[in-house]
Design an enzyme around this catalytic site. Sequence first.
Site, PDB file in Angstrom:
ATOM      1  N   HIS A  48       0.830  -1.195   0.000  1.00  0.00           N
ATOM      2  CA  HIS A  48       0.000   0.000   0.000  1.00  0.00           C
ATOM      3  C   HIS A  48       0.874   1.257   0.000  1.00  0.00           C
ATOM      4  CE1 HIS A  48       0.511  -0.691   4.463  1.00  0.00           C
ATOM      5  NE2 HIS A  48       0.848   0.597   4.377  1.00  0.00           N
TER       6      HIS A  48
HETATM    7  P1  TYD Z   1      -2.565  -4.017   7.235  1.00  0.00           P
HETATM    8  O1  TYD Z   1      -2.815  -2.653   6.681  1.00  0.00           O
HETATM    9  O2  TYD Z   1      -2.983  -5.189   6.412  1.00  0.00           O
HETATM   10  O3  TYD Z   1      -1.027  -4.168   7.568  1.00  0.00           O
HETATM   11  P2  TYD Z   1       0.195  -3.980   6.548  1.00  0.00           P
HETATM   12  O4  TYD Z   1      -0.375  -3.526   5.227  1.00  0.00           O
HETATM   13  O5  TYD Z   1       1.039  -2.916   7.167  1.00  0.00           O
HETATM   14  O6  TYD Z   1       0.883  -5.266   6.445  1.00  0.00           O
HETATM   15  O7  TYD Z   1      -3.228  -4.086   8.665  1.00  0.00           O
HETATM   16  C1  TYD Z   1      -3.715  -5.291   9.219  1.00  0.00           C
HETATM   17  C2  TYD Z   1      -4.952  -4.974  10.038  1.00  0.00           C
HETATM   18  O8  TYD Z   1      -4.630  -4.143  11.155  1.00  0.00           O
HETATM   19  C3  TYD Z   1      -6.012  -4.226   9.222  1.00  0.00           C
HETATM   20  O9  TYD Z   1      -7.274  -4.772   9.575  1.00  0.00           O
HETATM   21  C4  TYD Z   1      -5.924  -2.809   9.732  1.00  0.00           C
HETATM   22  C5  TYD Z   1      -5.430  -2.970  11.143  1.00  0.00           C
HETATM   23  N1  TYD Z   1      -4.612  -1.841  11.624  1.00  0.00           N
HETATM   24  C6  TYD Z   1      -5.072  -1.073  12.667  1.00  0.00           C
HETATM   25  O10 TYD Z   1      -6.177  -1.277  13.204  1.00  0.00           O
HETATM   26  N2  TYD Z   1      -4.305  -0.047  13.121  1.00  0.00           N
HETATM   27  C7  TYD Z   1      -3.094   0.236  12.577  1.00  0.00           C
HETATM   28  O11 TYD Z   1      -2.411   1.187  13.033  1.00  0.00           O
HETATM   29  C8  TYD Z   1      -2.622  -0.571  11.485  1.00  0.00           C
HETATM   30  C9  TYD Z   1      -1.291  -0.295  10.843  1.00  0.00           C
HETATM   31  C10 TYD Z   1      -3.421  -1.602  11.042  1.00  0.00           C
END
Ligand code: TYD
Length: 134
Positions: free
Chosen positions: A49
């Site tokens: 992302h």
């Molecule tokens: P995700 O965006 O998939 O992590 P990355 O792309 O960094 O590997 O996040 C995983 C889950 O955690 C998603 O449901 C969103 C949640 N999340 C939060 O609630 N708070 C946060 O600060 C972050 C980074 C993710």
Amino acid sequence: MKSKILEFKTIGDERGCLIALELGHNVPFDVKRVYYIFNTKKGVRRGFHAHKNLKQLAICTRGSCKFLIDDGTSQQTFNLTTPNHGLYIEGLVWREMFDFSDDCVLMVLADAHYDEKDYIRNYQEFSNLVKERK
Ligand code: TYD
């Protein structure tokens, strides 16, 4: 400032090591959120992302991982292997994290609360926005 590694001073003595992160000193933004990624399974690649507007500082407090930054034109992979290095990230860049060691704890400081509306999770959409903003 582009994405780059910031180096933190390690305060060590016979007991071990300590690193202090202080706003306005070695952290270049007001921290609103801290999260950490751990117990990452073998072979997992995550991220995929960009953010419309977010500053972050990513530190492997334990173990190691790789962090790919793509600005739509070129890519750079940072090897985070030590807790005294932090990857500072700002601007419209695509992120991917991979090659997590079993013991990796990747801590991320951010200048905003979690907001799904700030995410761009589609690479083509990211690429189009990069061209628009040029
Ligand atoms: P995700 O965006 O998939 O992590 P990355 O792309 O960094 O590997 O996040 C995983 C889950 O955690 C998603 O449901 C969103 C949640 N999340 C939060 O609630 N708070 C946060 O600060 C972050 C980074 C993710």
